[in-house]
Write a protein that holds these residues in place. Structure first.
Motif: not given
Length: 643
Positions: A121-150
């Motif tokens: 899973q990859l979630q993308i959260v959008f937040s939209v206000s009257n003066d603009g917007l923001g979005f972020k990515y979320v990895f909601p699952e859990s892991s014991e090992d370290v992950k690396y974004i390339t």
């Protein structure tokens, strides 16, 4: 049925409600006032996209979403799993300093959940206000090992003919003693979005764009935590758009992480786009609206204000016991709460001398701020003290010592980039300093990215080609008027900026291009929790008493700010309120006389005064009222109004 028909007709006529023709499932998020519309979904090629409209006008055309992790691909072969319902967001918070003290953020938020070919899973959260917007990515699952974004695939695809105001990113490990990048280049103004940077490393935040008549956008990032790297923008010929880009390979601490790495769950920073008229963008607080909330409510010790500073004009030889004592007296006379002691204080003054100066300052109601080298082997700067913050043990010992002495704050210099290891280092310093009630100013540094909300003890950060460069050479002094007229719309748009402004008298070896009134405007035009003033006691002694009185009563923790007029790189007129008092300041970044008409009827109080450039003297003071007023600004000139 009738409503469906009307919506379909609007899609045809306005092209503002429809996803790309080759898209699969899509959804729309609108701002509370319905002026901004964000469309997002999956294309037929199984990649994610978004596009943004303001008042039915394309501001960001179809652009790429997605990430690549070392272990998984979240940029292609994606499918839509679900859309959440719209959440109504209302967040009220207080800042210890900045353009506004009490802020309410209202937005519509929606989460899109995607899965890759391995059902991750990859979630993308959008937040939209009257003066603009923001979005972020979320990895909601859990892991014991370290992950690396390339790689992060995010792009910003602006319409054709969009103009941009951008600051180039310096090549890492270049410059004086290998201290780049420090966000200290001059802006390119009104250029095409596909213009390559002369340096070749892209562009930093905030980045400003004019997409159509009276339609502007500013891009930045916020909520940058210790488990992510700082990013910047670079034009991608493949995507034909500006692409979010990770740091250069050299931008990391010794043996530290460069690109993002963390265990899951994991969130990226918010990618922020302020949208609207130039007034809307300039007034926006999105950079802190989406920042992480304050780590503590213990803020009684935080006192924003002004500081005297000997090094700005007098340089290294001014770091002596006697000169510092003179600058403490100067700060006390000017009703400023701080005095900054710069490089090599540990050897030129010594611990015992500093403790004596702390006691002397306490008698005068002036706290000391001490300079430090960030240390490590990532630069070769010779200045001391250094290596005081590189481990948890050293940080705790140094901040406890400073707290015991009664030191108000620290200025920590010469960081080396935006790699994750540096981001972690900033967070470690700020957390430890807050524990010991020490205020922080970072120099030779990155952009704060909303950290002043998270860490209320973060008063300011440099990340700008500021006054010190003007004092170093004539070319930067020649550029200063238009450079300063850029900053309310770009670098200083969301985050505090330690430009170290205002030389009213002379700068040794430099022909100052700006007028005295231009300089007088800068401490209230620029935003910084502690405003370090460049002018010396001798220079201030030459000024009229009404100018000194004006400077004795300047806040840095504003209750309200309001754009009145201006254009990036050409001029800026901003009104700021503290309590019942309004300060209106303006500068002219061009070498020609300008008449600017501003309406002051929004101010309840009727009478005040204005200080402008004089015709036969350095300054002139006149009475003014809260009406429509035409002000003449001299070439490279300015004014201040207090009502």
């Amino acid at each position: 049925m009738k409503n469906i028909a009307i919506k379909g007709l609007l899609c045809i006529l306005l092209a503002s409600c429809c996803p790309p023709e080759n898209s699969k499932p899509s959804t729309t998020i609108e701002s509370p006032d319905e002026s901004i519309s964000v469309h997002t979904g999956i294309k037929k090629d199984s990649t994610a996209y978004y596009l943004v409209y303001k008042n039915n006008q394309v501001v960001i055309d179809t652009s790429v979403l997605g990430l690549e992790r070392k272990d998984e691909n979240f940029a292609s072969k994606l499918s839509m799993q679900s859309f959440s319902d719209i959440s109504k967001i209302e967040d009220t918070y207080t800042l210890t300093h900045g353009k506004q003290s009490n802020i309410t953020y209202t937005a519509n938020q929606k989460t899109i959940t995607l899965v890759n070919e391995h059902e991750q899973q990859l979630q993308i959260v959008f937040s939209v206000s009257n003066d603009g917007l923001g979005f972020k990515y979320v990895f909601p699952e859990s892991s014991e090992d370290v992950k690396y974004i390339t790689d992060e695939k995010t792009t910003f695809n602006f319409p054709e003919n969009t103009k941009a105001w951008l600051q180039p990113l310096a090549k890492a490990k270049t410059g004086w003693e290998h201290t780049n990048p420090s966000y200290e280049e001059h802006y390119k103004k009104g250029i095409s979005v596909d213009t390559p940077s002369d340096i070749g490393e892209g562009w930093i935040y905030p980045a400003l764009f004019n997409t159509a008549e009276n339609m502007w956008a500013a891009i930045t990032e916020t909520h940058l935590e210790a488990n992510y790297a700082g990013s910047h923008l670079k034009y991608s010929k493949e995507d034909k758009a500006l692409k979010l880009t990770f740091p250069q390979p050299e931008e990391k601490m010794t043996d530290g992480a460069l690109n993002p790495e963390s265990k899951l769950p994991w969130e990226t920073p918010w990618r922020v786009i302020a949208l609207g008229t130039l007034e809307t963008v300039t007034n926006s607080t999105l950079g802190t609206d989406l920042a992480k909330p304050a780590i503590t409510e213990d803020t009684d010790y935080i006192k924003p204000g002004l500081a005297s500073w000997s090094w700005a004009i007098l340089k290294d030889d001014s770091i002596t016991y006697d000169i510092t004592k003179e600058f403490i007296d100067y700060a006390a006379d000017m009703n400023w709460g701080y005095c900054l002691i710069d490089v090599n204080w540990d050897t030129r003054i010594g611990d015992d001398g500093i403790k004596e100066l702390v006691a002397y300052g306490k008698e005068k109601n002036v706290q000391l701020i001490l300079w430090y080298n960030s240390a490590g082997d990532w630069n070769t700067t010779p200045y001391e003290p250094k290596d005081r913050f590189t481990t948890a043990e050293k940080r705790e010992a140094e901040f406890k010592k400073l707290s015991d002495w009664g030191i108000g704050g620290v200025k920590i210099d010469f960081f080396g980039g935006d790699g994750q290891s540096y981001m972690e280092y900033y967070h470690q310093i700020l957390t430890s300093a807050a524990k010991h009630h020490i205020l922080v100013n970072f120099h030779g540094t990155t952009l704060p990215r909303g950290w002043q909300r998270t860490y209320p003890n973060l008063m300011t950060m440099e990340a700008i080609k500021g006054f010190e460069f003007i004092s170093f050479g004539q070319p930067d002094a020649d550029e200063a008027p238009s450079h300063c007229a850029m900053l309310p719309y770009t670098r200083n748009l969301f985050d505090p900026m330690d430009f170290t402004p205002m030389a009213l008298d002379t700068i040794p070896g430099i022909h100052r291009r700006t007028t005295a009134a231009f300089e007088l405007a800068l401490p209230t035009l620029f935003l910084s929790g502690i405003q370090h003033i460049a002018e010396t006691p001798n220079g201030m002694a030459k000024m009229p008493e009404y100018v000194k009185n004006y400077l004795r009563d300047i806040p840095t923790d504003w209750d309200q700010s309001k754009y009145l007029a201006g254009y990036p790189g050409k001029d800026a007129i901003i009104a700021r309120r503290k309590g019942e008092t309004w300060f209106i300041t303006g500068i002219n970044g061009e070498n020609k006389v300008k008449e600017m008409t501003i309406d002051l009827s929004f101010i309840p109080s009727k009478n005040g005064y204005m200080i402008t450039d004089g015709t036969s003297t350095k300054f002139e003071q006149t009475e003014i009222s809260n009406t429509e007023t035409t002000i003449t600004m001299q070439p490279y000139g300015g004014f201040v109004i207090k009502i």
